[in-house]
Design an enzyme around this catalytic site. Structure first.
Site, mmCIF file in Angstrom:
data_model
loop_
_atom_site.group_PDB
_atom_site.id
_atom_site.type_symbol
_atom_site.label_atom_id
_atom_site.label_comp_id
_atom_site.label_asym_id
_atom_site.label_seq_id
_atom_site.Cartn_x
_atom_site.Cartn_y
_atom_site.Cartn_z
ATOM 1 N N LYS A 161 -31.605 31.553 -9.607
ATOM 2 C CA LYS A 161 -30.700 32.507 -8.970
ATOM 3 C C LYS A 161 -30.110 31.865 -7.731
ATOM 4 O O LYS A 161 -30.722 31.830 -6.675
ATOM 5 C CB LYS A 161 -31.446 33.781 -8.590
ATOM 6 N N GLY A 194 -34.791 30.558 0.477
ATOM 7 C CA GLY A 194 -35.127 29.157 0.302
ATOM 8 C C GLY A 194 -36.189 28.642 1.247
ATOM 9 O O GLY A 194 -36.286 27.436 1.488
ATOM 10 N N MET A 320 -35.871 -3.133 8.059
ATOM 11 C CA MET A 320 -34.700 -2.679 7.322
ATOM 12 C C MET A 320 -35.156 -2.279 5.923
ATOM 13 O O MET A 320 -35.249 -3.114 5.019
ATOM 14 C CB MET A 320 -33.642 -3.784 7.253
ATOM 15 N N CYS A 485 -23.192 1.589 14.337
ATOM 16 C CA CYS A 485 -24.476 1.607 13.636
ATOM 17 C C CYS A 485 -25.574 0.992 14.495
ATOM 18 O O CYS A 485 -26.699 1.497 14.558
ATOM 19 C CB CYS A 485 -24.362 0.861 12.310
#
Length: 565
Positions: A161, A194, A320, A485
């Site tokens: 739903k 939720g 990384m 970044c």
């Protein structure tokens, strides 16, 4: 009885959620585990079956002094003597339900906006339920914390739903709470939609702007308990979680301005008489150099090498890794995480979410860099997913990216953020004044209960209470790949060592980065972007040696303005 709305259970009798278990037995285990209110919701059964099951449930709840509310059906509530009902905006109206049940009955109302909340309060609602918080299907697999019964494809399709209301997110919940603060501060308020073990701590944390704001009275869950392998254990764990601050919650200046004495407020002020308090900034950077914090970068391949070099130059230890299975181990090392959404694929997005959850669980700081968030619908959807998936200590981006953040799951502070389509990952021409930029980052930070940084010719940073404009930097930063970044990497390293003041950590990282760029750009051998990059790394390395020794004279170059917003 005086209801306690802390852990509000809404039942679901569909086979895909309940399985082949007996609903009264599930509810019995749940109330023993800590559920404080039970709402019986069944849209499918005939009235005679509803009454029979409601009577069985009422026997269970009365034995534990827990109120039983019937969803929508006043007739069923009257038939079994339940303590009250819950009605939605499309169900029986509040006035009629109150008239039929009497003044002492509990009558709750679902609301999706401030106007509906005001109307429900004025109409005499006993409590209100705000929702939907998240757009997730109500089926068993949405409960991430507990083992679930297996669902057939047919059952999933039949029971799924999707929420059709506007999805509020924690910011929307907080907006309604803030509205009620001046209208009816005493009415109990819960939220639904939720909610499960993975997101309840963040909803409770982010639904409050400050310690003075009203808190939710509780949360409503469905499958998190009904579909759990052991509903009693699930309820006990959820109840404990509700009563425990999340690991990522930190003391925030923005939360406690009113509660600080004058001396403490002055001590925590970062800029005084137009000058940065250099000793506070240097202390953060010295800690980075001395402790070499882990800086976990989930970033794109184009930037990984540059980001790793920047981390090494400032004294951090870069890792990384874009594989989320490593995240729990890395999160346990007291470092920080950068989620750089430069690569948007289903696998990458799943890895981002898993890593975010791991760091949130351990309380490790997380920086979000929503690269190109305003460029494509795919990236806007990815941003929406990430903001719903967990808590970010810092969100940094250029003007277009912060506009995209502002218009995701919340309003843009009354500022027109409907900018032209972002061109790639670069920010287009600015459409905001400095005052609007300052207000936008303040509003986003207040909404998310974190720090928001907008980069550009001048940078704007805020924690929702303190907002600054940084006028340092160099034009070559905009001419090389990955400068934004790697700024995220720099900030993340500072966050790892200064968790009690996220804004100070962010400002320290920005100033070191921008002043190093100025020093690099001023070298006579730097004639363009190609010669700038190695000079920039050299400058970062040189500054590290200075602040490791406690030297702060390089901060004389800092140009930071306090923004009055």
């Amino acid at each position: 009885m005086t209801p306690d709305y802390t852990l509000y259970l809404v039942t679901d009798s569909t086979p895909a959620i309940l399985g082949d278990r007996d609903l009264p037995s599930v509810v019995r285990a749940a109330v023993k585990g800590g559920v404080t209110v039970v709402q019986y919701r069944d849209k499918m059964s005939e009235t005679v079956d509803l009454v029979r099951t409601a009577r069985q449930l009422h026997e269970v709840t009365r034995a534990h002094n827990v109120p039983l509310l019937i969803n929508d059906r006043v007739d069923v509530a009257l038939a079994v003597g339940a303590e009250g009902v819950h009605v939605g905006q499309e169900d029986m109206d509040l006035a009629s339900a109150r008239k039929l049940l009497g003044p002492d009955a509990i009558v709750g109302v679902s609301v999706g906006n401030a106007d509906e909340a005001k109307a429900a309060t004025a109409g005499g609602a006993s409590y209100i339920s705000i929702g939907a918080v998240f757009a997730t299907p109500t089926y068993a697999s949405s409960c991430l914390s507990f083992p679930q019964p297996q669902l057939s494809n047919n059952n999933v399709k039949r029971v799924r739903k999707e929420n059709t209301k506007s999805i509020l997110g924690p910011p929307g919940v907080r907006a309604i709470l803030s509205c009620l603060r001046g209208y009816s501060p005493s009415i109990p308020v819960i939220c639904i939609g939720g909610l499960n073990f993975s997101n309840i701590p963040r909803v409770l944390y982010q639904s409050r702007t400050s310690l003075d704001d009203p808190a939710l009275s509780g949360v409503a869950v469905v499958s998190a308990i009904v579909a759990a392998q052991d509903p009693g254990v699930a309820a006990k764990q959820l109840r404990a979680q509700i009563n425990t601050p999340p690991a990522f919650a930190r003391p925030r200046m923005a939360d406690s301005v009113a509660g600080l004495g004058e001396a403490e407020a002055k001590r925590r002020c970062l800029v005084e008489d137009g000058r940065v308090k250099a000793e506070m900034v240097v202390d953060v950077l010295r800690r980075v150099a001395e402790t070499t914090p882990i800086c976990h970068n989930m970033t794109n391949l184009v930037v990984q090498n540059f980001a790793a070099n920047v981390a090494l130059c400032i004294g951090a230890s870069p890792i990384m890794s874009t594989t989320a299975t490593e995240a729990p181990d890395l999160a346990a090392l007291n470092g920080s995480l950068v989620v750089n959404v430069g690569t948007v694929t289903p696998d990458a997005l799943a890895n981002y979410q898993q890593a975010l959850a791991a760091y949130n669980e351990k309380g490790g700081p997380v920086v979000l860099d929503p690269v190109g968030a305003g460029a494509t619908q795919l990236r806007r959807n990815a941003l929406r997913t990430l903001l719903s998936a967990g808590y970010f200590d810092v969100i940094k981006g250029n003007e277009d990216e912060i506009k995209a953040v502002a218009t995701t799951a919340g309003a843009g502070a009354g500022i027109d953020t409907a900018a032209a389509q972002q061109r790639g990952v670069d920010s287009g021409a600015s459409t905001l004044s400095d005052a609007q930029k300052a207000e936008l980052v303040r509003a986003v930070a207040a909404r998310e209960r974190n720090v928001c940084l907008m980069t550009g010719r001048h940078d704007f940073v805020s924690d929702g209470a303190r907002t600054f404009k940084v006028r340092n930097g160099h034009k070559f930063l905009g001419a090389i790949t990955g400068s934004g970044c790697t700024l995220g990497t720099t900030i993340a390293a500072c966050l790892a060592v200064k968790r009690d003041d996220t804004l100070l950590a962010t400002l320290a990282g920005v100033l070191m980065f921008e002043i190093a760029a100025e020093k690099a750009g001023a070298r006579p051998d730097v004639t363009g972007p190609g010669s700038f990059v190695p000079a920039f790394l050299d400058a970062l390395w040189t500054l590290q040696g200075m602040y490791e020794l406690g030297k702060a004279d390089w901060l004389d170059a800092a140009m930071v303005d306090v923004c009055d917003v």
